[in-house]
Design a protein around this motif. Structure first.
Motif, PDB file in Angstrom:
ATOM      1  N   ALA A   7       0.837  -1.202   0.000  1.00 40.89           N
ATOM      2  CA  ALA A   7       0.000   0.000   0.000  1.00 40.89           C
ATOM      3  C   ALA A   7       0.872   1.253   0.000  1.00 40.89           C
ATOM      4  O   ALA A   7       1.933   1.278   0.608  1.00 40.89           O
ATOM      5  CB  ALA A   7      -0.894  -0.014   1.237  1.00 40.89           C
ATOM      6  N   ALA A   8       0.411   2.279  -0.717  1.00 44.61           N
ATOM      7  CA  ALA A   8       1.107   3.567  -0.688  1.00 44.61           C
ATOM      8  C   ALA A   8       0.623   4.333   0.535  1.00 44.61           C
ATOM      9  O   ALA A   8      -0.565   4.312   0.855  1.00 44.61           O
ATOM     10  CB  ALA A   8       0.789   4.345  -1.961  1.00 44.61           C
ATOM     11  N   HIS A   9       1.560   5.010   1.198  1.00 48.03           N
ATOM     12  CA  HIS A   9       1.194   5.698   2.446  1.00 48.03           C
ATOM     13  C   HIS A   9       1.057   7.202   2.217  1.00 48.03           C
ATOM     14  O   HIS A   9       1.931   7.842   1.646  1.00 48.03           O
ATOM     15  CB  HIS A   9       2.266   5.425   3.505  1.00 48.03           C
ATOM     16  CG  HIS A   9       1.846   5.859   4.866  1.00 48.03           C
ATOM     17  ND1 HIS A   9       0.869   5.212   5.581  1.00 48.03           N
ATOM     18  CD2 HIS A   9       2.230   6.895   5.637  1.00 48.03           C
ATOM     19  CE1 HIS A   9       0.686   5.828   6.737  1.00 48.03           C
ATOM     20  NE2 HIS A   9       1.496   6.870   6.791  1.00 48.03           N
TER      21      HIS A   9
ATOM     22  N   ALA B 251     -10.122   3.894   1.438  1.00 50.42           N
ATOM     23  CA  ALA B 251     -11.193   3.063   0.845  1.00 50.42           C
ATOM     24  C   ALA B 251     -11.034   2.971  -0.673  1.00 50.42           C
ATOM     25  O   ALA B 251     -11.730   2.198  -1.324  1.00 50.42           O
ATOM     26  CB  ALA B 251     -12.559   3.660   1.182  1.00 50.42           C
ATOM     27  N   HIS B 252     -10.118   3.760  -1.236  1.00 48.69           N
ATOM     28  CA  HIS B 252     -10.022   3.844  -2.688  1.00 48.69           C
ATOM     29  C   HIS B 252      -9.625   2.502  -3.322  1.00 48.69           C
ATOM     30  O   HIS B 252      -8.858   1.737  -2.745  1.00 48.69           O
ATOM     31  CB  HIS B 252      -8.977   4.909  -3.068  1.00 48.69           C
ATOM     32  CG  HIS B 252      -8.800   5.055  -4.537  1.00 48.69           C
ATOM     33  ND1 HIS B 252      -9.756   5.636  -5.330  1.00 48.69           N
ATOM     34  CD2 HIS B 252      -7.809   4.672  -5.372  1.00 48.69           C
ATOM     35  CE1 HIS B 252      -9.353   5.608  -6.582  1.00 48.69           C
ATOM     36  NE2 HIS B 252      -8.173   5.030  -6.633  1.00 48.69           N
ATOM     37  N   GLY B 253     -10.135   2.254  -4.498  1.00 49.57           N
ATOM     38  CA  GLY B 253      -9.773   1.059  -5.267  1.00 49.57           C
ATOM     39  C   GLY B 253     -10.176  -0.199  -4.529  1.00 49.57           C
ATOM     40  O   GLY B 253     -11.306  -0.332  -4.060  1.00 49.57           O
ATOM     41  N   SER B 254      -9.201  -1.111  -4.386  1.00 47.24           N
ATOM     42  CA  SER B 254      -9.505  -2.395  -3.745  1.00 47.24           C
ATOM     43  C   SER B 254      -9.628  -2.253  -2.230  1.00 47.24           C
ATOM     44  O   SER B 254      -9.985  -3.195  -1.545  1.00 47.24           O
ATOM     45  CB  SER B 254      -8.379  -3.382  -4.058  1.00 47.24           C
ATOM     46  OG  SER B 254      -7.186  -2.880  -3.469  1.00 47.24           O
ATOM     47  N   GLY B 255      -9.286  -1.085  -1.711  1.00 51.40           N
ATOM     48  CA  GLY B 255      -9.322  -0.901  -0.257  1.00 51.40           C
ATOM     49  C   GLY B 255      -7.996  -1.273   0.383  1.00 51.40           C
ATOM     50  O   GLY B 255      -7.824  -1.113   1.583  1.00 51.40           O
ATOM     51  N   ALA B 256      -7.045  -1.791  -0.421  1.00 52.56           N
ATOM     52  CA  ALA B 256      -5.741  -2.148   0.145  1.00 52.56           C
ATOM     53  C   ALA B 256      -4.625  -1.366  -0.545  1.00 52.56           C
ATOM     54  O   ALA B 256      -3.452  -1.650  -0.373  1.00 52.56           O
ATOM     55  CB  ALA B 256      -5.514  -3.649  -0.037  1.00 52.56           C
ATOM     56  N   GLU B 257      -5.019  -0.374  -1.331  1.00 49.11           N
ATOM     57  CA  GLU B 257      -3.998   0.353  -2.113  1.00 49.11           C
ATOM     58  C   GLU B 257      -3.302   1.435  -1.307  1.00 49.11           C
ATOM     59  O   GLU B 257      -2.182   1.825  -1.606  1.00 49.11           O
ATOM     60  CB  GLU B 257      -4.644   0.972  -3.363  1.00 49.11           C
ATOM     61  CG  GLU B 257      -5.076  -0.082  -4.364  1.00 49.11           C
ATOM     62  CD  GLU B 257      -5.780   0.524  -5.565  1.00 49.11           C
ATOM     63  OE1 GLU B 257      -5.506   1.699  -5.889  1.00 49.11           O
ATOM     64  OE2 GLU B 257      -6.608  -0.171  -6.168  1.00 49.11           O
ATOM     65  N   PHE B 258      -4.022   1.981  -0.296  1.00 45.50           N
ATOM     66  CA  PHE B 258      -3.453   3.088   0.475  1.00 45.50           C
ATOM     67  C   PHE B 258      -3.601   2.857   1.972  1.00 45.50           C
ATOM     68  O   PHE B 258      -4.586   2.280   2.441  1.00 45.50           O
ATOM     69  CB  PHE B 258      -4.188   4.399   0.149  1.00 45.50           C
ATOM     70  CG  PHE B 258      -3.894   4.920  -1.233  1.00 45.50           C
ATOM     71  CD1 PHE B 258      -2.720   5.633  -1.485  1.00 45.50           C
ATOM     72  CD2 PHE B 258      -4.785   4.708  -2.280  1.00 45.50           C
ATOM     73  CE1 PHE B 258      -2.446   6.118  -2.755  1.00 45.50           C
ATOM     74  CE2 PHE B 258      -4.518   5.186  -3.555  1.00 45.50           C
ATOM     75  CZ  PHE B 258      -3.346   5.892  -3.795  1.00 45.50           C
TER      76      PHE B 258
END
Ligand code: UDP
Length: 491
Positions: A5-7, A31-38
């Motif tokens: 994930a990007a922080h 919550a963006h995208g898959s929910g695990a991206e950030f």
């Protein structure tokens, strides 16, 4: 590494009006995208942040949002009458070394920092993040018109004779895609060139150009021409780009208030549909003693139903309760004691006066509410839009006069605007304006506009909605920055 994930680090300025929307942005980022991206860290200040609505908003954040609080900084050397903006700037400025330390430690952690997102008052922090090589995106909790005006200030400062205050400018300020503004409509601190906050604001305008972009809590249907004109300038390299990703508003269930069982909601349950005026001047707005008496007399004379969030009157500072200054007035226990004698008794049944604070989002979404007498703070405005409630624009401080110009313009048409006499809205005008809003033709037209804007706001985040697309564009840039870092580390 590339799939981690990007922080994103978000920094909220002091005050509920800043922390609540930043918390909402943090929620959307993770919550963006898959929910695990950030993942995200929401950073705030100890100064001015102890209010209960702040803690509940932060407590309801998902686990992928960490929080950090910068240590308290001393402010006892500031004069007691220091302007709100001066106080905020001082906190932000004095906490910069703490912020630098925090960013350094986060940068050294495995997740790194893909982007740094301060809000309006975070202009100085852009230099700190820039020196650490972190891309900086300013989150504007107001609108693109206010942003454009702010960035334009250094030019206005340079080209206006130094003995002329902006309020005395003979011609309106015309920015591309914006309603023409009188100099007097610009933010308070720039109305007085001797005010230290004037120079802070001009400097903010200059430093904003260090940003890689602006994330703005507005949406296309609200400011279409303004957003297009701004980004046309951005395409020419004049400004960093603006991403209109709003409206971010709290929902009835997202916390930030003492919602649930507040007695005013039970009172609303007993009122007819769209019959009640909700009167509230944000988290910090206060009225003068004279204005409070005129508002009370006008509401009473109108015979309209109302729910009024009453604060202690203040004769000098219209933003007095912003930092809790509305409490402990010294002469009485409750702001309700300052209402005209017999007012509460005479209006019983049709009106309800509540001291200090109410669950605003729940109220605006209650079927009984038909109009909102508002100071035009941007969060309150977006909450009214999301609930489809027309407004009576009653600006008090900050960028609220500009917002009022926009909201009462023919193009937006969401608000009616009462007439002031020597800085006071007289009782006859209050009575006429609130009656027009609830029962008149202009009120009906504003209600129709509110309905249209509510629909557009609801679609802004639908798949292919303009705000979702704008958010995806900026999130894509952050992911890229994170991948580039991961590649650099892995070689
Ligand atoms: N608010 C609330 N109850 C109140 C007064 C304010 O919940 O009695 C919330 C309101 O819903 C909004 C925020 O406080 O989310 C005020 O933000 P805004 O930008 O409108 O004005 P500010 O307080 O920054 O001037």
């Amino acid at each position: 590494m590339g799939t981690e994930a990007a922080h994103v680090v978000l920094l909220a300025s002091p005050g509920a009006g800043h922390v609540l929307p930043m918390a909402e942005l943090a929620r959307r980022v993770v919550a963006h995208g898959s929910g695990a991206e950030f993942t995200a860290t929401l950073v705030s200040y100890t100064n001015f942040s102890s209010a209960v609505h702040y803690s509940s908003a932060v407590a309801s954040l998902p686990p992928s949002v960490s929080t950090a609080v910068l240590p308290e900084v001393p402010l006892d050397d500031l004069p007691a009458d220091a302007h709100v903006e001066t106080r905020i700037f001082t906190v932000v400025d004095r906490a910069l070394p703490h912020l630098r330390d925090l960013l350094r430690s986060l940068l050294a952690s495995p997740a790194g920092v893909a982007a740094f997102v301060p809000d309006l008052f975070g202009a100085w922090s852009l230099e700190v993040s820039g020196k650490l090589g972190i891309p900086g995106y300013v989150f504007c909790t107001t609108n693109v018109m206010a942003l454009h005006t702010l960035i334009y200030l250094p030019h206005l400062d340079k080209t206006t004779a130094c003995d002329c205050e902006f309020r005395d400018l003979p011609e309106p300020i015309r920015l591309p895609g914006c309603e023409p503004l009188r100099g007097a409509d610009l933010v308070d601190p720039v109305q007085d060139r001797t005010n230290p906050a004037y120079h802070f604001m001009v400097e903010v305008g200059r430093r904003y150009l260090l940003a890689d972009g602006f994330i703005v809590n507005t949406f296309d249907a609200m400011e279409h021409a303004t957003i297009s004109a701004f980004n046309a300038l951005s395409d020419k390299g004049v400004y960093p780009p603006a991403y209109a990703v709003g409206p971010f508003v709290r929902t009835c269930s997202s916390g930030g208030g003492d919602a649930g069982e507040h007695s005013c909601l039970r009172w609303l349950d007993e009122q007819p549909d769209r019959s009640v005026l909700y009167v509230c001047f944000g988290s910090g707005g206060t009225l003068s003693t004279e204005q409070m008496a005129e508002l009370a007399a006008g509401l009473e004379a109108s015979g309209q139903r109302f729910l009024w969030v009453v604060r202690f009157p203040r004769d000098k500072d219209r933003s007095a309760s912003f930092f809790g200054g509305g409490h402990g007035h010294g002469h009485g226990d409750s702001p309700l004691d300052y209402l005209p004698e017999g007012f509460v008794e005479r209006t019983r049944g049709i009106g309800l006066a509540v001291a200090e604070w109410t669950p605003q989002v729940e109220i605006l979404n209650h079927r009984a509410v038909g109009g909102f007498v508002s100071h035009c703070g941007w969060n309150s405005t977006l909450e009214a839009v999301a609930a489809g409630v027309p407004m009576l624009a009653w600006p008090l401080y900050a960028e609220q006069r500009m917002n009022a110009v926009m909201l009462s313009s023919e193009r937006v048409g969401l608000a009616l605007r009462p007439r002031e006499e020597d800085g006071v809205v007289p009782r006859e005008e209050v009575a006429a304006a609130v009656t027009e809003l609830i029962a008149g033709e202009k009120g009906a037209a504003a209600r129709e506009k509110a309905r249209e804007l509510r629909e557009a706001a609801a679609k802004a985040w639908a798949p292919d909605g303009p705000s979702r697309e704008a958010f995806q564009a900026v999130a894509g840039k952050w992911k890229k920055a994170a991948s580039a870092r991961a590649c650099a580390i892995c070689g």
